[in-house]
Design an enzyme around this catalytic site. Structure first.
Site, short mmCIF file in Angstrom:
data_model
loop_
_atom_site.label_atom_id
_atom_site.label_comp_id
_atom_site.label_asym_id
_atom_site.label_seq_id
_atom_site.Cartn_x
_atom_site.Cartn_y
_atom_site.Cartn_z
CB SER A 57 -8.34 0.49 5.36
OG SER A 57 -8.90 1.65 5.58
CB SER A 86 -7.77 3.65 2.92
OG SER A 86 -6.84 2.90 3.82
CE LYS A 94 -4.03 1.97 2.52
NZ LYS A 94 -4.73 1.50 4.33
#
Length: 464
Positions: free
Chosen positions: A181, A157, A82
């Protein structure tokens, strides 16, 4: 060994092939580079590919393995990070124009540990801006597209990680989880992911959203793979204040094909909420029947109201996020997406008394969770309330209209995994959550993996 094509094989399967030199890390890496080149224009999961680095690291892994220096099951395995994880010399933007030119000089501890285990860096993955934005259309990069239906939201996310895993672009990834997330994109994309116990994996070198709620953790296509990763990632970091000084779990060694001896609490007051769709409620109860058939005892239990967890999570997260972003929001508000600017700015209107009361409520909720866990080994409840919404219909504050079913584990700090459990009538993946006692990440992954092994019919692929 499954009959899955190379790009859909699990980390565990790939590790066996690489260890015995039936497959080289370079062959795997180059095959995935080609697949990313062919498909990521559709998926939008990568923000910064690092293919040259990946090929070099794969060659190094092959040389080491050929010389008898095999480091373990992550040696030679391609991984995506990420874009909130610092990578030395590689742009790390958290998908924002505010930090679009940011190039760290050191690596996040999590990536340092994965690299030491021999993992190969394929690149940085899309996430919602600063881990709090959404698919607003005005971001630094386009938002990742759910491979099951590109019109549907991939979940935030850690959206790029969920998409890349589901589409067979990478076998393993790292996400972050402040209110769900890791688990939300895992649920919406039909993959696996675990939010470990708070402090189990170091946060050092990960861009913060809300320090007292942030978690880092692995995402993969199976819970067994998450266990292999968590074994490497766990450990005390004396240089970070939230790092847990406790023995690391042996998650992979704890995996079994049955659940004999486990008591699972079915959180009925979460599942019976009107906000939970009938399909997702039924999928969870069906999953519990499988767990029972595997030897677990199922007991109906209740936790405090889900809204209490949701409100405490939101107040703490927004307050702490605003404290991080206040100066940037004042100086360059135009560089934030409309979603992120609106959401973080909510923190400016939260009083100190509200924040303190939310932290007090958090302690009470964590205590209630811990008390319940003295009577059961695990808790189970739906992974999401329903199917992912259509991305273009999402509004900045839509999440305030419904309780956040992933929030309880963040508030309590306990380990919690998202586990795929079928498909809705709309053809979208469904999931349930398995939560455990603080520090008992191994039992959570044991149950998740046993369920996955018992339900191979749910292991479908959106793109051949």
């Amino acid at each position: 060994m499954s009959d899955a094509p190379l790009h859909y094989k699990s980390v565990a399967e790939l590790a066996g092939l690489i260890k015995t030199r039936k497959l080289s890390s370079l062959e795997l890496t180059q095959a995935l580079i080609k697949r990313i080149a062919d498909l990521d224009e559709r998926c939008k999961s990568f923000i910064t590919p690092t293919f040259d680095i990946a090929e070099q690291q794969a060659k190094e892994a092959d040389t080491e393995i050929a010389a008898g220096n095999y480091r373990g099951p992550l040696h030679g395995i391609p991984v995506g990070l990420k874009d909130a994880y610092d990578t030395a010399g590689i742009r790390t933007t958290v998908c924002s124009r505010v930090t679009s030119d940011r190039v760290p000089t050191s690596n996040a501890v999590a990536w340092t540990k994965l690299r030491a285990a021999g993992a190969v860096l394929m690149g940085k993955l899309e996430n919602t801006e600063f881990c709090l934005g959404g698919p607003s259309g005005d971001g630094l990069v386009p938002h990742a597209r759910n491979p099951w239906n590109p019109e549907r939201y991939a979940g935030g996310s850690s959206s790029g990680a969920g998409v890349a895993l589901a589409a067979g672009l990478i076998p393993a990834a790292m996400g972050t989880d402040t209110g769900g997330s890791i688990r939300i994109p895992a649920a919406f994309c039909g993959t696996a992911g675990i939010k470990p116990s708070y402090g189990r994996v170091s946060l050092r070198g990960v861009f913060p959203l809300s320090g007292s709620l942030d978690h880092t953790g692995p995402m993969a296509r199976t819970s067994e793979d998450c266990a292999l990763m968590l074994d490497v990632l766990s450990g005390h970091d004396a240089e970070h204040p939230t790092s847990l000084n406790a023995p690391a779990p042996a998650c992979a060694a704890a995996l079994t094909d049955d659940l004999k001896g486990l008591r699972i609490g079915y959180v009925t007051n979460f599942s019976e909420l009107s906000a939970v769709s009938d399909e997702h409620r039924q999928a969870t109860t069906d999953a519990l029947e499988v767990c029972h058939a595997l030897g677990a005892e199922i007991i109906d239990v209740t936790l405090p109201d889900l809204w209490d967890f949701t409100v405490a999570n939101s107040v703490i997260m927004m307050s702490e996020a605003y404290a991080i972003h206040e100066k940037w929001l004042q100086e360059q508000p135009e560089n934030y997406t409309s979603f992120t600017r609106s959401r973080i700015s909510m923190g400016a209107f939260i009083r100190a008394a509200d924040y303190i009361n939310a932290q007090k409520t958090r302690r009470e909720l964590a205590l209630a969770t811990a008390k319940l866990m003295t009577s059961v080994d695990l808790l189970v409840y739906p992974g999401m309330l329903g199917d992912p919404p259509v991305a273009k219909e999402i509004k900045p504050f839509y999440f305030l209209n419904s309780p956040l079913i992933t929030a309880p584990a963040n508030i309590a700090g306990v380990p919690c995994a998202s586990v795929r459990c079928g498909f809705s009538k709309a053809g979208m993946p469904m999931a349930f959550q398995i939560s455990g006692a603080m520090l008992d990440d191994a039992t959570v992954l044991r149950a998740a993996s046993a369920f996955e092994r018992a339900t191979p019919e749910f292991d479908k692929r959106p793109i051949d």
